[in-house]
Write a protein that holds these residues in place. Sequence first.
Motif, PDB file in Angstrom:
ATOM      1  N   ASN A  61       0.850  -1.188   0.000  1.00  0.00           N
ATOM      2  CA  ASN A  61       0.000   0.000   0.000  1.00  0.00           C
ATOM      3  C   ASN A  61       0.888   1.241   0.000  1.00  0.00           C
ATOM      4  N   LYS A  62       0.714   2.074  -0.973  1.00  0.00           N
ATOM      5  CA  LYS A  62       1.480   3.310  -1.067  1.00  0.00           C
ATOM      6  C   LYS A  62       0.545   4.489  -0.846  1.00  0.00           C
ATOM      7  N   ILE A  63       1.030   5.459  -0.110  1.00  0.00           N
ATOM      8  CA  ILE A  63       0.261   6.683   0.114  1.00  0.00           C
ATOM      9  C   ILE A  63       0.665   7.678  -0.968  1.00  0.00           C
ATOM     10  N   MET A  64      -0.308   8.152  -1.670  1.00  0.00           N
ATOM     11  CA  MET A  64      -0.047   9.138  -2.715  1.00  0.00           C
ATOM     12  C   MET A  64      -0.384  10.527  -2.172  1.00  0.00           C
TER      13      MET A  64
ATOM     14  N   PRO B 246      -0.193  14.899  -2.688  1.00  0.00           N
ATOM     15  CA  PRO B 246      -0.113  15.901  -3.757  1.00  0.00           C
ATOM     16  C   PRO B 246       1.327  16.410  -3.915  1.00  0.00           C
ATOM     17  N   ALA B 247       1.608  17.005  -5.043  1.00  0.00           N
ATOM     18  CA  ALA B 247       2.963  17.495  -5.323  1.00  0.00           C
ATOM     19  C   ALA B 247       3.367  18.615  -4.371  1.00  0.00           C
ATOM     20  N   SER B 248       2.406  19.372  -3.843  1.00  0.00           N
ATOM     21  CA  SER B 248       2.732  20.497  -2.958  1.00  0.00           C
ATOM     22  C   SER B 248       2.756  20.094  -1.481  1.00  0.00           C
ATOM     23  N   TYR B 249       2.765  18.813  -1.189  1.00  0.00           N
ATOM     24  CA  TYR B 249       2.752  18.317   0.189  1.00  0.00           C
ATOM     25  C   TYR B 249       4.095  18.550   0.861  1.00  0.00           C
ATOM     26  N   ASN B 250       4.062  19.069   2.099  1.00  0.00           N
ATOM     27  CA  ASN B 250       5.274  19.279   2.895  1.00  0.00           C
ATOM     28  C   ASN B 250       5.109  18.617   4.253  1.00  0.00           C
ATOM     29  N   VAL B 251       6.158  18.021   4.745  1.00  0.00           N
ATOM     30  CA  VAL B 251       6.146  17.423   6.077  1.00  0.00           C
ATOM     31  C   VAL B 251       6.549  18.506   7.073  1.00  0.00           C
ATOM     32  N   LEU B 252       5.771  18.648   8.152  1.00  0.00           N
ATOM     33  CA  LEU B 252       6.068  19.648   9.180  1.00  0.00           C
ATOM     34  C   LEU B 252       6.614  18.967  10.422  1.00  0.00           C
ATOM     35  N   SER B 253       7.598  19.610  11.031  1.00  0.00           N
ATOM     36  CA  SER B 253       8.128  19.094  12.292  1.00  0.00           C
ATOM     37  C   SER B 253       7.202  19.516  13.427  1.00  0.00           C
ATOM     38  N   CYS B 254       7.450  19.002  14.629  1.00  0.00           N
ATOM     39  CA  CYS B 254       6.629  19.355  15.794  1.00  0.00           C
ATOM     40  C   CYS B 254       6.707  20.845  16.094  1.00  0.00           C
ATOM     41  N   GLU B 255       7.900  21.431  15.933  1.00  0.00           N
ATOM     42  CA  GLU B 255       8.058  22.862  16.205  1.00  0.00           C
ATOM     43  C   GLU B 255       7.257  23.709  15.219  1.00  0.00           C
ATOM     44  N   GLU B 256       7.211  23.267  13.963  1.00  0.00           N
ATOM     45  CA  GLU B 256       6.459  24.012  12.959  1.00  0.00           C
ATOM     46  C   GLU B 256       4.956  23.882  13.172  1.00  0.00           C
ATOM     47  N   MET B 257       4.508  22.794  13.741  1.00  0.00           N
ATOM     48  CA  MET B 257       3.082  22.610  13.998  1.00  0.00           C
ATOM     49  C   MET B 257       2.566  23.615  15.019  1.00  0.00           C
ATOM     50  N   THR B 258       3.429  24.082  15.905  1.00  0.00           N
ATOM     51  CA  THR B 258       3.033  25.087  16.885  1.00  0.00           C
ATOM     52  C   THR B 258       2.517  26.334  16.175  1.00  0.00           C
ATOM     53  N   TYR B 259       3.174  26.720  15.105  1.00  0.00           N
ATOM     54  CA  TYR B 259       2.785  27.932  14.394  1.00  0.00           C
ATOM     55  C   TYR B 259       1.528  27.735  13.555  1.00  0.00           C
ATOM     56  N   THR B 260       1.239  26.516  13.153  1.00  0.00           N
ATOM     57  CA  THR B 260       0.058  26.284  12.336  1.00  0.00           C
ATOM     58  C   THR B 260      -1.178  25.940  13.162  1.00  0.00           C
ATOM     59  N   GLU B 261      -1.011  25.440  14.386  1.00  0.00           N
ATOM     60  CA  GLU B 261      -2.147  25.015  15.195  1.00  0.00           C
ATOM     61  C   GLU B 261      -2.528  26.013  16.280  1.00  0.00           C
TER      62      GLU B 261
END
Length: 110
Positions: free
Chosen positions: A3-6, A8-23
């Motif tokens: 099973n492969k997860i597809m 989108p091309a604009s997908y970015n992985v966020l670190s825990c520190e970056e999630m603070t700014y988005t949440e």
Amino acid sequence: MENKIMMPASYNVLSCEEMTYTEGGATVGQALAAWFWPGYATVIGINTCREARKKDHDNWASNVWNDIKADCKGNVTNAFYHAGMIFWNAASTISSFGISAVMSLGIIYF
């Protein structure tokens, strides 16, 4: 079968520190309420201090100040929100001391 997860091309992985700014953080409505509705700012400020005092009874004031500084770093909405809380809590404290002083003088001299 694999099973492969597809993503989108604009997908970015966020670190825990970056999630603070988005949440986290204050909304624009909360920031405006902190400035234009003194009761809201007072209740939020008092509850913030109470929660910090429960966590660390000895260093709660410096912890609150450090949390506010960290929360405001790089976020204008949070800075506006905390500035409104600080302004209204300071104003209500100063005015209540002033009213008490005037009442005391009135009782003593009149």
